[in-house]
Design an enzyme around this catalytic site. Structure first.
Site, PDB file in Angstrom:
ATOM      1  N   GLU A   2     -11.150  -0.311  -3.256  1.00  0.00           N
ATOM      2  CA  GLU A   2     -10.101  -0.053  -2.060  1.00  0.00           C
ATOM      3  C   GLU A   2      -9.682   1.631  -2.909  1.00  0.00           C
ATOM      4  OE1 GLU A   2      -8.887  -2.940   0.021  1.00  0.00           O
ATOM      5  OE2 GLU A   2      -7.973  -3.707  -1.378  1.00  0.00           O
ATOM      6  N   ASP A  36       0.759  -1.488   0.467  1.00  0.00           N
ATOM      7  CA  ASP A  36      -0.211   0.081  -0.341  1.00  0.00           C
ATOM      8  C   ASP A  36       0.629   1.726  -0.018  1.00  0.00           C
ATOM      9  OD1 ASP A  36      -2.145  -1.580   0.452  1.00  0.00           O
ATOM     10  OD2 ASP A  36      -1.883  -2.031   2.711  1.00  0.00           O
TER      11      ASP A  36
HETATM   12  O1  FUB Z   1      -3.218  -3.105   3.871  1.00  0.00           O
HETATM   13  C1  FUB Z   1      -4.170  -3.809   4.112  1.00  0.00           C
HETATM   14  C2  FUB Z   1      -5.984  -3.493   3.096  1.00  0.00           C
HETATM   15  O2  FUB Z   1      -4.738  -4.340   2.005  1.00  0.00           O
HETATM   16  C3  FUB Z   1      -5.053  -1.913   2.556  1.00  0.00           C
HETATM   17  O3  FUB Z   1      -5.823  -1.299   3.528  1.00  0.00           O
HETATM   18  C4  FUB Z   1      -6.486  -2.022   1.143  1.00  0.00           C
HETATM   19  O4  FUB Z   1      -5.824  -0.838   0.625  1.00  0.00           O
HETATM   20  C5  FUB Z   1      -5.975  -3.817   0.818  1.00  0.00           C
HETATM   21  O5  FUB Z   1      -4.607  -3.297   0.046  1.00  0.00           O
END
Ligand code: FUB
Length: 322
Positions: A223, A16
């Site tokens: 997301e 991320d």
């Molecule tokens: O790293 C945890 C979660 O996985 C992140 O918040 C999301 O975007 C995904 O990459």
């Protein structure tokens, strides 16, 4: 430009990556993945992170410096577990680290911690940001100095539980022709520690001006919100989650509406895909992650970088497969 597709960081797991240029260097604010005995499920329990490290690079092909722990869960009173994807901003001489985590009631909130240096250390505010919810905060400071926090993530990120003003444990992702769930943005107060306004939904529309539909898993927001500006236009980019694409949509102001523009990155090794886009020395870069080092373990990821290009109309060219 020659740029290898090797993981940028290999001594620890990172994911991320939110990249920014501060003080003439590239700073990367990633999640810090770790091995865990938590179960793997659609709720994301396996993403069981407890701290953040900050990394920097003097040049895009240069060495990466690990500045060590910038913020630890034990120092944030409201956090119970799962420090997920963070981002950072600079304003008024201070650096701000934004991070999502679950509080003791199991609900994700977003916190902020303040530092004097891009690498931290960061001192957390004792409570999460009022009115924050869900995950994946991404900051954007516009040319006029106004700062915005984009956020949201479905499934384990709980955005489906926030279709009204309070947490609904039975909330479901819309399907069929019902409009898909929309990401959220809130303008930040001058002190960067609270919202200056009630966060609002941002619309992602298709080529006919209609909201993307719930069934459109190849294009709908899941997301990993990110905002960057290119030639005066606002590029909102994101992950489609269960279809594993990085996509973008373009608008004329930070609130949108945004029109779907296409895919930036095809699926990589591993379930999640999450990125940032940053300009450095006149070129544009996509920071993202895959699971090369762990050979495909979804929650043990590694950060990478690729150069990206625009066409004459400002469309982002899809990143070529390796
Ligand atoms: O790293 C945890 C979660 O996985 C992140 O918040 C999301 O975007 C995904 O990459």
């Amino acid at each position: 430009m020659i740029m290898s597709d090797k993981p940028l960081i290999s001594h620890t797991y990172t994911a991320d990556p939110s990249a920014h240029v501060f003080e003439g260097k590239i700073y990367i604010y990633p999640s810090h993945d770790r091995e865990t005995d938590q179960p793997t499920n659609d709720n994301g329990d396996q993403y069981d992170m407890v701290d953040y490290h900050v990394f920097s690079m003097d040049s895009i092909d240069g060495e990466v410096t690990d500045h060590g722990v910038a913020l630890d869960m034990k120092d944030v009173p409201w956090v119970d577990k799962q420090m997920w994807a963070p981002d950072a901003a600079f304003k008024n001489g201070k650096y701000y680290l934004y991070f999502p985590a679950r509080a003791a009631d199991g609900i994700f909130r977003i916190g902020v911690a303040v530092g004097d240096r891009p690498e931290g250390p960061f001192v957390p505010e004792p409570e999460p940001i009022k009115g924050s919810f869900s995950i994946d905060p991404a900051t954007f400071v516009d040319d006029d100095g106004e700062a915005y926090l984009y956020f949201g993530g479905i499934w384990g990120g709980q955005l489906q539980n926030w279709q009204g003003d309070s947490f609904d444990p039975d909330g479901q992702e819309p399907e069929g022709d019902t409009p898909a769930l929309l990401p959220v943005v809130g303008r930040l107060r001058e002190d960067m520690k609270e919202f200056a306004e009630k966060p609002r939904r941002i619309e992602i529309r298709d080529e006919n001006g209609e909201l993307l539909k719930g069934r459109d898993h190849d294009r709908r927001f899941f997301e990993a919100a990110w905002m960057h500006k290119y030639q005066g236009r606002y590029y909102f980019s994101y992950s489609t989650g269960d279809t594993h694409y990085l996509c973008y949509a373009v608008g004329d102001n930070p609130y949108g509406p945004f029109t779907y523009g296409g895919r930036i990155l095809e699926p990589v090794l591993g379930w999640t895909t999450h990125h940032s886009i940053v300009e450095f020395e006149g070129r544009w870069y996509l920071f993202h992650h895959d699971c090369e080092i762990s050979k495909g373990v979804n929650h043990l990821r590694n950060v990478k970088v690729k150069e990206i290009f625009y066409d004459e109309e400002g469309r982002i060219l899809p990143v070529a497969r390796d």
